[in-house]
Design an enzyme around this catalytic site. Structure first.
Site, PDB file in Angstrom:
ATOM      1  N   GLY A 212       0.841  -1.209   0.000  1.00 28.57           N
ATOM      2  CA  GLY A 212       0.000   0.000   0.000  1.00 28.57           C
ATOM      3  C   GLY A 212       0.864   1.243   0.000  1.00 28.57           C
ATOM      4  N   ASN A 213       0.263   2.382   0.310  1.00 26.36           N
ATOM      5  CA  ASN A 213       1.056   3.614   0.425  1.00 26.36           C
ATOM      6  C   ASN A 213       0.400   4.539   1.453  1.00 26.36           C
ATOM      7  OD1 ASN A 213      -0.835   5.521  -0.972  1.00 26.36           O
ATOM      8  ND2 ASN A 213      -0.499   4.071  -2.646  1.00 26.36           N
ATOM      9  N   HIS A 214       1.011   5.701   1.647  1.00 23.04           N
ATOM     10  CA  HIS A 214       0.611   6.568   2.767  1.00 23.04           C
ATOM     11  C   HIS A 214      -0.579   7.487   2.477  1.00 23.04           C
ATOM     12  CE1 HIS A 214       4.000   5.346   5.144  1.00 23.04           C
ATOM     13  NE2 HIS A 214       4.836   5.645   4.158  1.00 23.04           N
ATOM     14  N   SER A 215      -1.212   7.371   1.350  1.00 20.31           N
ATOM     15  CA  SER A 215      -2.307   8.315   1.063  1.00 20.31           C
ATOM     16  C   SER A 215      -3.426   8.156   2.086  1.00 20.31           C
ATOM     17  CB  SER A 215      -2.859   8.055  -0.345  1.00 20.31           C
ATOM     18  OG  SER A 215      -4.041   8.787  -0.524  1.00 20.31           O
ATOM     19  N   ALA A 280      -3.662   7.672  -4.975  1.00 21.22           N
ATOM     20  CA  ALA A 280      -2.286   7.205  -5.148  1.00 21.22           C
ATOM     21  C   ALA A 280      -2.398   5.721  -5.496  1.00 21.22           C
ATOM     22  CB  ALA A 280      -1.499   7.430  -3.866  1.00 21.22           C
TER      23      ALA A 280
END
Ligand code: PMT
Length: 402
Positions: A212-215, A280
């Site tokens: 995943g990512n930090h969005s 994102a």
């Protein structure tokens, strides 16, 4: 978050039995995000207390021009209150108050505010059946419409007198729905359909792990709300986030992976007017997803990745009438990379945010963006809240349709 958020409403209450419903009305308006200033006519105090209404509205309630009870006499400036209001709602509006509004009488504070108001005026009449259908009342309502006042029709049902018929003040929920509808009709993006992506995508590795990512989703959700507040019907396709939106014009569709986001976006793209890619989206996903939790064994563990579809580029390739807005999150050669994305993805506008700018990008409540259009006009903006950036984006859409 709601569609009446920040709206300043003067609620004028005149003296009819329906005044008891205004306690619920004040609560609903405040819950919808409005700031409410209650003004009561002297007669209305027979039906509901100013204490109840000031407690609910968290503001003093005014009835008189003068505050003679105070040691230093002050007065309640009707002109200032009228100019403060974004909207004047008179509910209930009795036959007597309607008649005075028509004739221009100003013998109480509410009527003086009415005469001074420059904002839209809504009236919710309430009276007994025979009074409601009397030719003078019907004529007064018609005259008020010629003054551009908006009448919220009375409802049919049992009246306080025991008669059954038209004349009941519209229920507070219906008044709120009427205001929402009416405000949406005058909004610049009414009739426009906007598809927005927000948040991260999660690409499953096994049943418990993902890439995943930090969005946080905030930028996309704030943009969705700003667009809906300008009257657009919004479909918000969001990856997993803690964000929440409550607005009658926003439909939220939750997805997990880039592939799901791709499919939902394609199924809604054809008849949309604007697409905004604030999500994102993961560029890669595991080539295979383990059906059981992967056990810890070897010291090294390699996950083979394959490319996800590029949602924005795929929509850019098929776009017709759509105005396409992409985001670019960059860490180096920001302007050049963003310009490349405009061409590669066939965008009309890109919103560039750089992780090199403090307070910009992921997770934070602020952003510092640069707009770049198809002709490569570059417009850098200062650091501001994501709500304010969202409004700037919506203003670009308004300019496009102006
Ligand atoms: O959610 P927040 O915490 O508020 O943070 C907001 C944000 C930083 C996520 C947002 O402002 C932002 O920049 N979103 C886009 C991030 C990104 O993925 O940028 P990109 O340069 O990799 O992608 C360019 C554009 O293509 C983006 O509009 C993206 O949504 C889109 N894209 C990318 C890859 C892909 N497979 N499909 C896409 O549609």
């Amino acid at each position: 978050m709601s569609d009446l958020s920040g709206k300043k409403i003067v609620l004028g209450i005149s003296g009819g039995i329906a005044a008891y419903k205004t306690a619920s009305l004040v609560r609903l308006l405040i819950k919808a995000g409005a700031e409410v200033q209650v003004i009561m006519t002297p007669a209305s105090h027979q039906f509901v207390t100013s204490f109840t209404l000031s407690t609910l509205s968290k503001k003093p309630v005014y009835t008189d021009f003068f505050n003679s009870s105070q040691a230093t006499s002050t007065w309640n400036n009707h002109v200032e209150m009228a100019l403060w209001a974004d909207l004047l709602l008179i509910a209930p509006a009795t036959a007597n108050t309607l008649s005075k509004m028509v004739s221009g009488a100003a013998d109480n504070l509410l009527l003086a505010i009415y005469l001074s108001a420059k904002c839209p005026v809504y009236v919710a009449p309430a009276m007994d059946l025979d009074m409601y259908v009397h030719p003078s009342t019907l004529r007064n309502l018609k005259v008020l419409e010629t003054y551009q006042n908006i009448v919220i029709p009375a409802e049919k049902g049992e009246l306080a007198s025991g008669l059954v018929g038209e004349g009941r003040m519209a229920e507070p929920e219906n008044i709120l729905a009427f205001l929402r509808q009416s405000l949406a009709e005058t909004k610049p993006l009414k009739g426009k359909k906007i598809l927005i992506t927000a948040g991260p995508t999660y690409e499953a590795i096994d049943p418990v792990r993902f890439i995943g990512n930090h969005s946080s989703g905030k930028m996309g959700f704030d943009t969705a709300l700003a667009a809906a507040q300008q009257g657009a019907a919004v479909i918000l396709v969001s990856g997993p986030t803690q964000q929440h939106i409550e607005h009658p014009l926003v439909t939220t569709i939750s997805v997990f992976s880039a592939q799901e986001m791709y499919e939902v976006c394609h199924s809604h793209f054809e008849d949309c007017d604007v697409f905004i890619g604030a999500a994102a989206v993961a560029d890669y996903r595991p080539k295979t997803v383990a059906t059981q939790k992967i056990k810890k064994s070897a010291d090294d563990f390699v996950i083979e990745l394959e490319k996800n579809p590029d949602i924005l580029a795929s929509l850019g390739a098929i776009k017709k009438q759509q105005f396409l807005i992409g985001f670019a999150l960059e860490t180096e050669n920001e302007i050049e990379n963003a310009q490349l994305k405009i061409r590669k993805k066939n965008l009309d506008l890109i919103v560039l945010n750089s992780l090199n700018d403090a307070g910009a990008g992921f997770g934070v409540p602020t952003n510092k963006v640069t707009f770049i259009d198809r002709e490569f006009h570059i417009e850098p903006l200062e650091l501001k809240s994501k709500e304010a950036v969202a409004m700037d984006i919506v203003n670009k859409i308004k300019e496009h349709y102006a």
